[in-house]
Write an enzyme that holds these catalytic residues in place. Structure first.
Site, PDB file in Angstrom:
ATOM      1  N   ASN A 134       0.862  -1.186   0.000  1.00 41.55           N
ATOM      2  CA  ASN A 134       0.000   0.000   0.000  1.00 41.55           C
ATOM      3  C   ASN A 134       0.901   1.239   0.000  1.00 41.55           C
ATOM      4  O   ASN A 134       1.814   1.341   0.818  1.00 41.55           O
ATOM      5  CB  ASN A 134      -0.905  -0.028   1.243  1.00 41.55           C
ATOM      6  CG  ASN A 134      -1.993   1.027   1.184  1.00 41.55           C
ATOM      7  OD1 ASN A 134      -1.725   2.190   0.894  1.00 41.55           O
ATOM      8  ND2 ASN A 134      -3.208   0.630   1.452  1.00 41.55           N
ATOM      9  N   LYS A 135       0.638   2.156  -0.920  1.00 48.33           N
ATOM     10  CA  LYS A 135       1.516   3.328  -1.074  1.00 48.33           C
ATOM     11  C   LYS A 135       1.326   4.343   0.058  1.00 48.33           C
ATOM     12  O   LYS A 135       2.212   5.151   0.323  1.00 48.33           O
ATOM     13  CB  LYS A 135       1.227   3.996  -2.428  1.00 48.33           C
ATOM     14  CG  LYS A 135       2.257   5.052  -2.825  1.00 48.33           C
ATOM     15  CD  LYS A 135       2.002   5.515  -4.243  1.00 48.33           C
ATOM     16  CE  LYS A 135       2.964   6.629  -4.657  1.00 48.33           C
ATOM     17  NZ  LYS A 135       4.366   6.177  -4.719  1.00 48.33           N
ATOM     18  N   GLN A 159     -10.834   2.349  -4.476  1.00 51.89           N
ATOM     19  CA  GLN A 159     -10.339   1.931  -5.798  1.00 51.89           C
ATOM     20  C   GLN A 159     -11.271   0.883  -6.391  1.00 51.89           C
ATOM     21  O   GLN A 159     -11.658  -0.060  -5.686  1.00 51.89           O
ATOM     22  CB  GLN A 159      -8.923   1.335  -5.677  1.00 51.89           C
ATOM     23  CG  GLN A 159      -7.871   2.309  -5.145  1.00 51.89           C
ATOM     24  CD  GLN A 159      -7.623   3.481  -6.081  1.00 51.89           C
ATOM     25  OE1 GLN A 159      -7.889   3.405  -7.295  1.00 51.89           O
ATOM     26  NE2 GLN A 159      -7.111   4.579  -5.527  1.00 51.89           N
ATOM     27  N   HIS A 185      -9.096  -5.581  -5.006  1.00 53.59           N
ATOM     28  CA  HIS A 185      -7.943  -5.674  -4.097  1.00 53.59           C
ATOM     29  C   HIS A 185      -8.388  -6.148  -2.721  1.00 53.59           C
ATOM     30  O   HIS A 185      -9.348  -5.633  -2.161  1.00 53.59           O
ATOM     31  CB  HIS A 185      -7.207  -4.326  -4.001  1.00 53.59           C
ATOM     32  CG  HIS A 185      -8.076  -3.176  -3.594  1.00 53.59           C
ATOM     33  ND1 HIS A 185      -9.038  -2.627  -4.414  1.00 53.59           N
ATOM     34  CD2 HIS A 185      -8.145  -2.476  -2.436  1.00 53.59           C
ATOM     35  CE1 HIS A 185      -9.654  -1.645  -3.785  1.00 53.59           C
ATOM     36  NE2 HIS A 185      -9.132  -1.529  -2.570  1.00 53.59           N
ATOM     37  N   GLN A 241      -6.920  -6.636   1.149  1.00 54.54           N
ATOM     38  CA  GLN A 241      -5.818  -6.008   1.880  1.00 54.54           C
ATOM     39  C   GLN A 241      -5.391  -6.819   3.108  1.00 54.54           C
ATOM     40  O   GLN A 241      -6.194  -7.546   3.686  1.00 54.54           O
ATOM     41  CB  GLN A 241      -6.235  -4.603   2.310  1.00 54.54           C
ATOM     42  CG  GLN A 241      -6.816  -3.816   1.135  1.00 54.54           C
ATOM     43  CD  GLN A 241      -6.994  -2.350   1.423  1.00 54.54           C
ATOM     44  OE1 GLN A 241      -6.094  -1.684   1.911  1.00 54.54           O
ATOM     45  NE2 GLN A 241      -8.153  -1.831   1.113  1.00 54.54           N
TER      46      GLN A 241
END
Ligand code: AMP
Ligand code: AMP
Length: 333
Positions: A113-114, A174, A178, A180
């Protein structure tokens, strides 16, 4: 709505293919190295250092409930929602990519994760675009379980969980699919863990009810997984998910929801689904982390609002009323 629960029941993966989904034993070490390097080289933005943590207790009828509140002012700088045309998961940055072509058919990537709030937060992303509005497939459930298992065996002190924000009101930002992986705050035991411990493993058939804590005001459906990891097969994971999804869809239908939105939270011990009515309570966005009792506030005003309202009441507002004690046919899909 029926197609959502039916499409998850695809044929199970033959056993010989499942070995291809084992992660390298060094995965936990590789994750730390990749994260530390990305942080040092400014490929990811970690602002958790400025976070203020607090445990909050809610007095419920006959029970107390503990939630974990994090105040993080730098949250205000996080990116806005992504879109299909402006999709950061179409080509994730190599500096953040832990593994490509993971999964039985090489269909996933594992990517850091950015903008983590908790160190080492990463995601399983589909290589091709798949909508975040679709239910988890048996292969995605198995991959999630395998990842949690290897993280647990990795030797760290962290308590890992997986989560998936499904649908427009689930708190996802998003649209590209995804799942997480994040660790819980040190020393914090979520209500889900206590609930799972209160029961034997779930048997996914029509007659068995999943667990629901009757003291909490919001609907949630939790199933304990088999005690022996060898019994936690792709088929058991898929059947358990479908049983919980059925209850979730029933609640959505009973309230005439015009969308299918829910949160999914899992550890190697249990799986939970929570139907969602809206993504926010006032300005407070709530996603699956909220359903693990983690409250993330952007400023002091939100902290005050959460304490005055009671986080369990906020979860009811963004979810639906608790259904425990009701027979399945009263709300069955
Ligand atoms: P969600 O908000 O639950 O849909 O999760 C999406 C996550 O993707 C957020 O936690 C973001 O921090 C993260 N994110 C956004 N842009 C990127 C990116 N370019 N690379 C990796 N992670 C990202
Ligand atoms: P937003 O307010 O839209 O940026 O979403 C933040 C979301 O993160 C909230 O929905 C919280 O439920 C969730 N969250 C809560 N605690 C944490 C945490 N420690 N790390 C990451 N996300 C969290």
């Amino acid at each position: 709505m029926q197609s959502a629960s039916q499409s998850v029941l695809r044929s199970p993966t033959p056993f010989h293919l499942q070995v291809m989904i084992e992660l390298p034993a060094t995965f936990s070490d590789d994750l730390r190295t990749k994260y530390d390097t990305a942080l040092k080289d400014h490929h990811l933005v970690f602002n958790g250092d400025s976070a203020v943590h607090e445990t909050i207790e809610s007095k419920l009828e006959d029970a107390d409930m503990t939630f974990h509140l994090t105040e993080l002012k730098s949250l205000e700088k996080r990116p806005e929602n992504g879109s299909i045309s402006d999709n950061p998961f179409a080509k994730p940055e190599p500096e953040l990519t832990l593994l490509t072509d993971y999964g039985v058919n090489g269909e996933f990537k594992l990517v850091l994760n950015k903008f983590p709030v908790v160190p080492y937060h990463f995601m399983l992303i589909t290589n091709d675009f798949v909508s975040q509005n679709t239910p988890l497939s048996p292969k995605e459930l198995l991959a999630t379980y395998k990842i949690l298992q290897v993280l647990e065996e990795g030797g760290g002190d962290e308590n890992w969980f997986a989560f998936y924000n499904c649908g427009p009101m689930s708190g996802a930002s998003q649209p590209h699919k995804h799942i997480q992986f994040m660790s819980l705050p040190e020393g914090y035991t979520p209500f889900t863990e206590l609930l799972a411990r209160s029961s034997d493993p779930f048997i996914p058939d029509q007659t068995k009810e999943p667990l629901q804590n009757s003291h909490l005001p919001f609907a949630h459906f939790l199933a304990r997984l088999p005690l022996n990891p060898r019994e936690t097969t792709e088929e058991i994971l898929a059947m358990t998910f479908v049983a919980l999804l059925q209850r979730t869809l029933s609640v959505l239908r009973a309230h005439d929801a015009e969308h299918i939105s829910y949160n999914f939270c899992a550890t190697t011990k249990y799986m939970m689904l929570v139907p969602r009515s809206k993504s926010k309570h006032d300005s407070l966005g709530v996603n699956s982390c909220g359903m693990m009792g983690l409250v993330l506030c952007k400023n002091e005003a939100v902290v005050t609002m959460v304490k005055l309202t009671g986080f369990e009441n906020i979860l009811k507002d963004v979810g639906y009323p608790n259904t425990s004690g009701k027979a399945l046919d009263e709300y069955c899909y």
